[in-house]
Write an enzyme that holds these catalytic residues in place. Structure first.
Site, PDB file in Angstrom:
ATOM      1  N   LYS A 275      65.843  47.768  33.174  1.00 37.94           N
ATOM      2  CA  LYS A 275      64.694  47.399  32.337  1.00 37.94           C
ATOM      3  C   LYS A 275      64.650  48.289  31.085  1.00 37.94           C
ATOM      4  CE  LYS A 275      62.247  45.395  36.232  1.00 37.94           C
ATOM      5  NZ  LYS A 275      61.226  45.435  37.280  1.00 37.94           N
TER       6      LYS A 275
ATOM      7  N   GLN B 129      56.911  49.729  39.498  1.00 34.78           N
ATOM      8  CA  GLN B 129      57.946  49.043  40.265  1.00 34.78           C
ATOM      9  C   GLN B 129      57.523  48.933  41.733  1.00 34.78           C
ATOM     10  OE1 GLN B 129      60.618  47.588  38.940  1.00 34.78           O
ATOM     11  NE2 GLN B 129      61.501  46.927  40.873  1.00 34.78           N
TER      12      GLN B 129
ATOM     13  N   ASP C 283      53.608  42.800  33.982  1.00 31.30           N
ATOM     14  CA  ASP C 283      54.168  42.213  35.196  1.00 31.30           C
ATOM     15  C   ASP C 283      53.336  41.016  35.671  1.00 31.30           C
ATOM     16  OD1 ASP C 283      56.469  42.835  36.570  1.00 31.30           O
ATOM     17  OD2 ASP C 283      55.704  44.742  37.321  1.00 31.30           O
TER      18      ASP C 283
END
Ligand code: GUN
Length: 294
Positions: free
Chosen positions: A54, A98, A121
């Site tokens: 990422k 994450q 997200d």
């Protein structure tokens, strides 16, 4: 029939270069560069690799990224404090925590603490709620389902009235995927571990999204001829011919399904690159939104 291969790597590259152009324009016009903060708790190997990729994608798109790497035994309160610090940081446009988080941390509490305007997200309960509701739109769409939708769009798949079957009901993929397909006017069936006859559902599916984490579970004989198959799975399969002793395969048995499907994503090189591409796009959108408010 031999299915068209849906080249996620090429489509992701296109998305990332579109983002790079927009980021360069933002820098020129507003003297501003979008910023993404990632939060990695513990040292899970897969998560570490995903987060590293990422950052790499951000760098390539011209997006600033900062990484917070935190020991697995951090308390929930201390992790919350880090999220709030990032919420307050004006140089951070997107925050990505994450998943999965260690068991002693309630991910709902952490994800719910992320500033809605920075929820790149799309996992904040309010964003998920908006995704579920008719006539409402979330500020951000979760990256993997968003990437699957972009693949379907790039392949000109007509979802209007299509039968779509989603295998898996995870918060990260299956659940938001089903809601997105429904928003796109597909008739959606979600199959999961308690589904009585998965094949019966698969047999009538025009579109199949496989996100169960079971190695090569879907075989060609389960599909309707011409179906579009999107494989979200990334599983290790023993392969002594490889130096590392395994290779990556999906939830779909590629060879048999490619004989029957109309179009299919490979693993690797299908959905995986799209997840990252949509994250950089969401980060750009977060910065654009912020600038439009100022
Ligand atoms: N773990 C697996 N996929 C994802 C994702 O898309 N976002 C986050 N934050 N964690 C993940």
């Amino acid at each position: 029939m031999s299915a068209k291969v849906i080249d996620g790597k090429a489509i992701a590259k296109k998305v990332r270069s579109e983002v790079a152009v927009a980021v360069a324009k933002m820098k020129e016009e507003h003297d501003y560069v979008p910023g993404l903060a990632t939060v990695l708790v513990g040292d899970n190997t897969a998560s570490t690799t995903y987060v590293r990729n990422k950052h790499k994608a951000c760098q390539e798109a011209g997006i600033r990224s900062i990484g917070r790497e935190i020991p697995a035994d951090i308390s929930q309160d201390d992790l919350l404090a880090i999220v709030r610090e990032l919420n307050d940081d004006p140089t951070v446009d997107g925050i990505l925590v994450q998943l999965p988080l260690p068991k002693h941390i309630d991910d709902e509490v952490i994800l719910g603490a992320i500033d809605l305007a920075k929820d790149v997200d799309g996992f904040h309960p309010l964003n998920i709620g908006r995704l579920a509701m008719k006539g409402r739109d979330p500020q951000f769409i979760p990256c993997t389902p968003y990437g699957c939708m972009r693949l379907l769009k790039e392949m000109d798949v007509d979802l209007n009235g299509a039968e779509a079957v989603v295998l898996g009901r995870s918060n990260i993929v299956g659940l938001p995927m089903g809601m997105l397909l429904q928003k796109a006017n597909a008739t959606v069936t979600i199959c999961h571990s308690r589904t009585k006859d998965m094949v019966e559902h698969l047999k009538r599916a025009d579109v199949v999204i496989a996100a169960v984490g079971i190695t090569e579970m879907v075989t060609g004989d389960m599909l309707k001829p011409g179906a579009v198959v999107i494989d979200v799975g990334i599983n290790r399969k023993d392969d002594p011919s490889k130096k590392r002793g395994y290779r990556l395969v999906g939830d779909v048995d590629y060879d048999s399904c490619a004989e029957v499907a109309g179009a299919i994503t490979p693993v690797p090189g299908g959905v995986g690159p799209m997840t990252i591409a949509m994250l950089v796009q969401n980060t750009l959108e977060a910065a654009e939104h912020k600038l439009s408010q100022s």
